[in-house]
Design a protein around this motif. Sequence first.
Motif, PDB file in Angstrom:
ATOM      1  N   ALA A  93      27.436  45.482  42.769  1.00 46.69           N
ATOM      2  CA  ALA A  93      28.525  46.464  42.701  1.00 46.69           C
ATOM      3  C   ALA A  93      29.818  45.921  43.296  1.00 46.69           C
ATOM      4  N   ALA A  94      29.712  44.937  44.188  1.00 46.61           N
ATOM      5  CA  ALA A  94      30.894  44.342  44.836  1.00 46.61           C
ATOM      6  C   ALA A  94      31.484  43.200  44.023  1.00 46.61           C
ATOM      7  N   LEU A  95      30.825  42.819  42.931  1.00 49.73           N
ATOM      8  CA  LEU A  95      31.257  41.675  42.134  1.00 49.73           C
ATOM      9  C   LEU A  95      31.970  42.135  40.865  1.00 49.73           C
ATOM     10  N   ALA A  96      32.965  41.370  40.435  1.00 55.05           N
ATOM     11  CA  ALA A  96      33.615  41.621  39.155  1.00 55.05           C
ATOM     12  C   ALA A  96      32.595  41.392  38.043  1.00 55.05           C
ATOM     13  N   PRO A  97      32.717  42.094  36.916  1.00 54.27           N
ATOM     14  CA  PRO A  97      31.743  41.921  35.829  1.00 54.27           C
ATOM     15  C   PRO A  97      31.599  40.474  35.369  1.00 54.27           C
ATOM     16  N   ASP A  98      32.685  39.702  35.376  1.00 54.59           N
ATOM     17  CA  ASP A  98      32.633  38.301  34.919  1.00 54.59           C
ATOM     18  C   ASP A  98      32.731  37.317  36.083  1.00 54.59           C
ATOM     19  N   VAL A  99      32.206  37.708  37.236  1.00 61.34           N
ATOM     20  CA  VAL A  99      32.251  36.881  38.443  1.00 61.34           C
ATOM     21  C   VAL A  99      31.767  35.458  38.154  1.00 61.34           C
ATOM     22  N   LEU A 100      32.407  34.492  38.786  1.00 67.01           N
ATOM     23  CA  LEU A 100      31.971  33.093  38.720  1.00 67.01           C
ATOM     24  C   LEU A 100      31.333  32.769  40.068  1.00 67.01           C
ATOM     25  N   TRP A 101      30.070  32.349  40.042  1.00 73.49           N
ATOM     26  CA  TRP A 101      29.279  32.189  41.268  1.00 73.49           C
ATOM     27  C   TRP A 101      28.619  30.821  41.290  1.00 73.49           C
ATOM     28  N   PRO A 102      28.655  30.116  42.422  1.00 68.14           N
ATOM     29  CA  PRO A 102      27.987  28.820  42.485  1.00 68.14           C
ATOM     30  C   PRO A 102      26.472  28.974  42.530  1.00 68.14           C
ATOM     31  N   VAL A 150      27.089  30.066  37.693  1.00 61.93           N
ATOM     32  CA  VAL A 150      26.676  31.128  36.772  1.00 61.93           C
ATOM     33  C   VAL A 150      27.841  32.100  36.646  1.00 61.93           C
ATOM     34  N   ARG A 151      27.927  32.776  35.498  1.00 61.86           N
ATOM     35  CA  ARG A 151      29.017  33.727  35.269  1.00 61.86           C
ATOM     36  C   ARG A 151      28.439  35.080  34.889  1.00 61.86           C
ATOM     37  N   GLY A 152      28.956  36.103  35.559  1.00 59.30           N
ATOM     38  CA  GLY A 152      28.560  37.476  35.259  1.00 59.30           C
ATOM     39  C   GLY A 152      27.511  37.997  36.219  1.00 59.30           C
ATOM     40  N   ARG A 153      27.547  39.310  36.401  1.00 67.67           N
ATOM     41  CA  ARG A 153      26.641  39.952  37.362  1.00 67.67           C
ATOM     42  C   ARG A 153      25.172  39.687  37.056  1.00 67.67           C
ATOM     43  N   GLU A 154      24.773  39.827  35.801  1.00 71.32           N
ATOM     44  CA  GLU A 154      23.357  39.649  35.464  1.00 71.32           C
ATOM     45  C   GLU A 154      22.907  38.212  35.674  1.00 71.32           C
ATOM     46  N   ALA A 155      23.781  37.260  35.398  1.00 68.08           N
ATOM     47  CA  ALA A 155      23.430  35.853  35.643  1.00 68.08           C
ATOM     48  C   ALA A 155      23.259  35.591  37.138  1.00 68.08           C
ATOM     49  N   VAL A 156      24.126  36.195  37.955  1.00 65.05           N
ATOM     50  CA  VAL A 156      24.002  36.064  39.410  1.00 65.05           C
ATOM     51  C   VAL A 156      22.683  36.679  39.872  1.00 65.05           C
ATOM     52  N   ALA A 157      22.363  37.871  39.381  1.00 68.10           N
ATOM     53  CA  ALA A 157      21.115  38.531  39.770  1.00 68.10           C
ATOM     54  C   ALA A 157      19.903  37.684  39.378  1.00 68.10           C
ATOM     55  N   GLY A 158      19.928  37.106  38.182  1.00 71.74           N
ATOM     56  CA  GLY A 158      18.823  36.254  37.748  1.00 71.74           C
ATOM     57  C   GLY A 158      18.671  35.028  38.620  1.00 71.74           C
ATOM     58  N   TYR A 159      19.803  34.426  38.964  1.00 69.41           N
ATOM     59  CA  TYR A 159      19.783  33.263  39.865  1.00 69.41           C
ATOM     60  C   TYR A 159      19.148  33.644  41.192  1.00 69.41           C
ATOM     61  N   ASP A 194      39.464  44.860  44.586  1.00 71.89           N
ATOM     62  CA  ASP A 194      38.447  44.897  45.632  1.00 71.89           C
ATOM     63  C   ASP A 194      37.184  44.126  45.266  1.00 71.89           C
ATOM     64  N   ALA A 195      37.094  43.664  44.031  1.00 72.22           N
ATOM     65  CA  ALA A 195      35.874  42.998  43.561  1.00 72.22           C
ATOM     66  C   ALA A 195      35.962  41.485  43.762  1.00 72.22           C
ATOM     67  N   VAL A 196      34.809  40.896  44.090  1.00 75.82           N
ATOM     68  CA  VAL A 196      34.730  39.437  44.195  1.00 75.82           C
ATOM     69  C   VAL A 196      34.782  38.872  42.779  1.00 75.82           C
ATOM     70  N   ALA A 197      35.779  38.024  42.506  1.00 74.09           N
ATOM     71  CA  ALA A 197      35.926  37.407  41.200  1.00 74.09           C
ATOM     72  C   ALA A 197      35.321  36.013  41.148  1.00 74.09           C
ATOM     73  N   GLU A 198      35.277  35.346  42.313  1.00 73.50           N
ATOM     74  CA  GLU A 198      34.762  33.980  42.358  1.00 73.50           C
ATOM     75  C   GLU A 198      34.355  33.631  43.778  1.00 73.50           C
ATOM     76  N   MET A 199      33.299  32.847  43.878  1.00 79.98           N
ATOM     77  CA  MET A 199      32.883  32.321  45.179  1.00 79.98           C
ATOM     78  C   MET A 199      32.637  30.829  45.015  1.00 79.98           C
ATOM     79  N   GLU A 200      33.016  30.066  46.017  1.00 81.30           N
ATOM     80  CA  GLU A 200      32.700  28.638  46.037  1.00 81.30           C
ATOM     81  C   GLU A 200      32.063  28.306  47.378  1.00 81.30           C
ATOM     82  N   ILE A 201      31.293  27.235  47.400  1.00 78.64           N
ATOM     83  CA  ILE A 201      30.648  26.769  48.630  1.00 78.64           C
ATOM     84  C   ILE A 201      31.316  25.476  49.042  1.00 78.64           C
ATOM     85  N   ARG A 202      31.747  25.433  50.307  1.00 83.74           N
ATOM     86  CA  ARG A 202      32.267  24.206  50.887  1.00 83.74           C
ATOM     87  C   ARG A 202      31.290  23.733  51.955  1.00 83.74           C
ATOM     88  N   PRO A 203      31.115  22.403  52.071  1.00 78.14           N
ATOM     89  CA  PRO A 203      30.194  21.896  53.106  1.00 78.14           C
ATOM     90  C   PRO A 203      30.698  22.200  54.514  1.00 78.14           C
TER      91      PRO A 203
END
Length: 115
Positions: free
Chosen positions: A25-34, A42-51, A106-115
């Motif tokens: 619910a906090a993510l944009a529908p087309d969120v880009l997630w590492p 992965v892109r999109g809420r369902e892809a994030v959930a599957g991951y 208010d929605a997370v559109a993208e997240m990246e991971i930095r070391p």
Amino acid sequence: MSDVERRLADLYAAFNRRDVPAVLAALAPDVLWPNGWEGGTVRGREAVAGYWRRQWAEIDPSVVPVGYEHEPDGRVAVAVRQVVRDMGGGVIADQVVTHVYRFDGDAVAEMEIRP
């Protein structure tokens, strides 16, 4: 704690509870997630959930924010203590990494991971 920091803290708490609907619910529908576990993104809420579901079937991660930094471009960098356990409870990794969030409203559109 700012409103965005509180929202992110709530997001991590929901992730650690495995409350997928609350996190999505906090993510944009087309969120880009590492995909930090398998690689790529992965892109999109369902892809994030599957991951996450694939990940949680194999490992038990817990991620707790330990610091926030607001970047000049509007993104928010969150230092997190990440503890990853195998399904028997043994620690695979215990480290601090940085997650960087870009928002669309208010929605997370993208997240990246930095070391």
